[in-house]
Scaffold this active site. Structure first.
Site, short mmCIF file in Angstrom:
data_model
loop_
_atom_site.label_atom_id
_atom_site.label_comp_id
_atom_site.label_asym_id
_atom_site.label_seq_id
_atom_site.Cartn_x
_atom_site.Cartn_y
_atom_site.Cartn_z
N HIS A 17 -7.22 13.50 13.25
CA HIS A 17 -6.22 12.64 13.87
C HIS A 17 -4.94 13.44 13.95
O HIS A 17 -4.27 13.65 12.94
CB HIS A 17 -6.02 11.36 13.04
CG HIS A 17 -7.29 10.59 12.82
ND1 HIS A 17 -7.65 10.08 11.59
CD2 HIS A 17 -8.29 10.27 13.66
CE1 HIS A 17 -8.80 9.45 11.68
NE2 HIS A 17 -9.22 9.56 12.94
N HIS A 48 -1.93 3.36 11.30
CA HIS A 48 -0.67 4.11 11.26
C HIS A 48 -0.70 5.26 12.26
O HIS A 48 -1.75 5.66 12.75
CB HIS A 48 -0.38 4.62 9.86
CG HIS A 48 -1.36 5.64 9.33
ND1 HIS A 48 -2.64 5.32 8.95
CD2 HIS A 48 -1.23 6.97 9.11
CE1 HIS A 48 -3.26 6.39 8.51
NE2 HIS A 48 -2.43 7.41 8.61
N TYR A 83 -16.21 6.18 2.56
CA TYR A 83 -14.76 6.08 2.65
C TYR A 83 -14.40 4.63 2.94
O TYR A 83 -15.02 3.98 3.80
CB TYR A 83 -14.25 6.99 3.77
CG TYR A 83 -12.76 6.95 3.96
CD1 TYR A 83 -11.89 7.18 2.91
CD2 TYR A 83 -12.21 6.71 5.23
CE1 TYR A 83 -10.52 7.15 3.09
CE2 TYR A 83 -10.84 6.69 5.42
CZ TYR A 83 -10.00 6.91 4.34
OH TYR A 83 -8.65 6.88 4.52
N HIS A 100 -4.54 5.50 14.34
CA HIS A 100 -5.83 5.45 13.67
C HIS A 100 -5.72 4.53 12.46
O HIS A 100 -4.65 4.04 12.13
CB HIS A 100 -6.31 6.85 13.27
CG HIS A 100 -5.38 7.60 12.37
ND1 HIS A 100 -4.19 8.14 12.80
CD2 HIS A 100 -5.45 7.88 11.04
CE1 HIS A 100 -3.58 8.75 11.79
NE2 HIS A 100 -4.33 8.60 10.71
N HIS A 126 0.85 -1.18 0.00
CA HIS A 126 0.00 0.00 0.00
C HIS A 126 0.89 1.24 0.00
O HIS A 126 1.56 1.52 0.99
CB HIS A 126 -0.87 -0.04 1.26
CG HIS A 126 -2.01 0.93 1.26
ND1 HIS A 126 -1.84 2.29 1.11
CD2 HIS A 126 -3.35 0.74 1.38
CE1 HIS A 126 -3.02 2.88 1.16
NE2 HIS A 126 -3.95 1.96 1.32
N GLU A 186 -3.90 15.23 10.53
CA GLU A 186 -4.81 15.00 9.42
C GLU A 186 -6.24 15.43 9.77
O GLU A 186 -6.85 14.87 10.68
CB GLU A 186 -4.82 13.52 9.04
CG GLU A 186 -3.44 12.96 8.69
CD GLU A 186 -3.45 11.46 8.53
OE1 GLU A 186 -4.52 10.84 8.73
OE2 GLU A 186 -2.40 10.89 8.22
#
Length: 433
Positions: free
Chosen positions: A364, A334, A349, A370, A291, A340
């Protein structure tokens, strides 16, 4: 009597180029920016978005040719702040908790764009030229005989609901959900709406937004310069009182012009509002495994004095193909040195099975853990990894290098989801041995 004039086409395309446009033939001078006697009895004004001595490839300025000098007004007086806040964002204590909000309610009373502004938080210092403010708005009528401008920073506006019309000094910009609109620091405008409008704002106090470097991606990908649109000249000839509200030093101020200050008949330069259709974003992703970091979704960046660490990045999560093999495809768990603030324009989402609605938001802050909720994680770990296209969705992030301090309003509003942490409950412990 009022008049509004424009020449087709409605927009010029490109990014950080030099443009020239006039709404009346002969309004622009030839060969001299500030002639002794401008044509048509107009007045010359330069508006600068950078220091005069900024390097040529970073210098932002436009020459305006207008019906009346923009200096023709009385003193500014304090204006009711409403729910708008600014640096130093100290009305609430620093809060490390993860936060999520339901959509901002639409107003039940007559409310224009300025009256509908609400601040969720921010960081930095407007006077030092660093940091951001994060706002939302909900309105149900046009600004009438009223304009606004921000002396503290540029505005990156992300419409979420309704058709928007931004009538600016340098032209008219129409926008809908899926577009973004950037209005430079100091440019006056009003917002018109035929019905309810709602959206998000990043108030950028740092370096102006620009396209990110592409590095190993090469010369193509992400947002293409040709897809950014700048309006052509358009002006009003209106002789009636017009209120002008500005944000300066973190506060709102008001004065009244005897006329509409949106009276620029022609202009040339590279300092102007622009819009971008996020549907044109060229999404980059893996075609093998793993990813990639979400930085591959960066549309615009406001650089800081630390290379590679932005004052603010504007990042989108648009429709895209997912083809990675043996890979957890949604955003992984992460913790990040960047903070963010996230919003959802439409759809769902892919890292949240519920609770994150269009028009809602989440925060966050740096180093807060999160990622996907339990239902999304379980679904992704059990999925048959065939090529799959994520469709009918658009989410975004304002990502900034400093913690975002929330306002007292943001922490006490009924739209705050007090049970947000619960979305990470129910994970089983891993087995060892």
């Amino acid at each position: 009597m009022a008049s509004a004039r424009s020449h087709a086409p409605a927009y010029q395309t490109g990014f950080a180029n030099h443009f020239a446009t006039e709404a009346a033939l002969g309004a622009l001078p030839r060969g001299r920016n500030s002639p002794q006697r401008p044509a048509l009895g107009l007045y010359t004004e330069q508006v600068s978005g950078t220091a005069f001595t900024a390097p040529r490839d970073h210098n932002l300025r436009s020459w305006l040719y207008r019906l009346r000098p923009s200096a023709q007004h009385g003193p500014y007086l304090p204006f009711d702040q409403g729910c708008l806040r600014s640096t130093p964002f100290n009305d609430a204590k620093p809060n490390p908790n993860r936060m999520r909000w339901d959509p901002l309610p639409v107003p039940t009373e007559s409310t224009d764009w300025v009256e509908g502004l609400v601040t969720y938080g921010g960081n930095g210092d407007v006077e030092a030229g660093a940091g951001v403010g994060v706002h939302m708005y909900a309105a149900n009528r046009s600004m009438i005989d009223r304009v606004f401008y921000n002396a503290d920073g540029e505005l990156l506006i992300v419409p979420q609901e309704g058709a928007h019309r931004f009538v600016t000094e340098l032209g008219v910009v129409d926008a809908r959900p899926g577009h973004i609109v950037v209005i430079p620091r100091g440019v006056r405008f009003r917002v018109e709406a035929e019905a309810t409008i709602r959206g998000y704002i990043c108030e950028n106090h740092g370096a102006p937004f620009q396209l990110p470097d592409l590095g190993p991606i090469g010369s193509n990908g992400l947002a293409n310069p040709r897809d950014f649109e700048i309006p052509v000249a358009w002006f009003e000839d209106v002789d009636r009182p017009t209120e002008c509200i500005q944000k300066y030093g973190g506060k709102l101020w008001t004065t009244t012009f005897s006329h509409s200050p949106l009276d620029v008949v022609g202009w040339h330069g590279n300092y102007a509002p622009y819009r971008y259709d996020t549907a044109l974003f060229n999404t980059i992703g893996t075609v093998s495994y793993d990813h990639p970091d979400p930085s591959i979704f960066t549309v615009l960046t406001s650089p800081s004095d630390t290379p590679g660490t932005a004052n603010c990045d504007f990042v989108i999560f648009p429709p895209r193909w997912m083809v990675a093999e043996d890979t957890f495809r949604p955003p992984w768990f992460h913790r990040n040195v960047m903070s963010e603030f996230m919003g959802l324009i439409f759809g769902e989402y892919d890292a949240k099975a519920g609770g994150f609605a269009p028009g809602g938001a989440s925060l966050h802050n740096r180093m807060s853990g999160h990622g996907p909720d339990q239902a999304s994680w379980q679904g992704a770990t059990k999925a048959d990894l065939k090529p799959h296209k994520i469709e009918n969705t658009l989410a975004f992030m304002f990502e900034t290098r400093m913690p975002i301090r929330t306002t007292d309003w943001a922490e006490k509003t009924p739209t705050m989801q007090l049970d947000y942490d619960d979305c990470w409950s129910g994970f089983d412990k891993g087995t060892v041995g």
